[in-house]
Design a protein around this motif. Sequence first.
Motif: not given
Length: 297
Positions: A20, A35, A39
Amino acid sequence: MIDDYRSLAVFVAIADTGSLSAAGRRLKLSTSVISHHLSRLEERQGVTLFFRSTRSMSLTPEGQIALDPARRMVAAGEEALDAIHAGNEEPVGSLHVAMPAFGEQSKLHQALWGFASAHPMVAISLQCSDMPTDLVKDGFDLAIRLGTLRNSSLKSRRIADFERLLVASPDYLSRRAPIATPQDLDAHDFIAVTQIPSMMTLETKDQSVNIAPANFRIEVNTVNAAKASVLAGLGIWHLPRSVIEQEVAQGQLVRILPDWSLPTLGIYAVWPDIGPQKALTRRLIDHFIAHRSDLML
């Protein structure tokens, strides 16, 4: 839909760089934003795209299926932007470039500054280091590397050559046995430079001799440090001609075995093979090649 495209671009960056944080550096986004996009993409599609651990991320089977189409989407977008910019007489955009650290006033650096001056609407982020750089993980568009390239997934183009001289300080030579032949080097101390092979080949018109130094007093990780060590009288090493021309002319360094030479090595532009090359990157490479005669080190 636009959010999905953005999230897919983030997905590709994570897959290419492996983390990331590295994806964030490439896209110039915070790790938390990266992130968040990943997600949301996984939640919307109802799948897990990466296996996560404290040290690495690897693609799940679903992620492997999605990667190539997502990469084609990102490549198509970059191609469209390049086409738009190609229609402009004045290039616009940004370049993330890695170059050797030694000689901030070297001809390589001067050529880059010339490119920046000629194209004021191009932003350049430059990292200078003599240590290996992961172009994909760190998001570089282009790197300049010297010597012999190792096999890798990078694309490359030779843009110039450079010459090396085997040198030592007068103080060092005054304290040690004379050097009249390549074999005499066996009794002398050398400077070791991390990432540069110790084996050397010395050549004349009729002869070629491989030298494998065995006595290393000092090990350094930059060309500048190697030069300083040689100037301090701590050993022998070969350095790019342009880096030591002044010291040789002033007698601070002495060329060893002047009738022998080291093979000329290449200066290469290298870039990641992860999609179409940016038009701006091609323009910079063309600029270096146009100044090829000025880049000789």
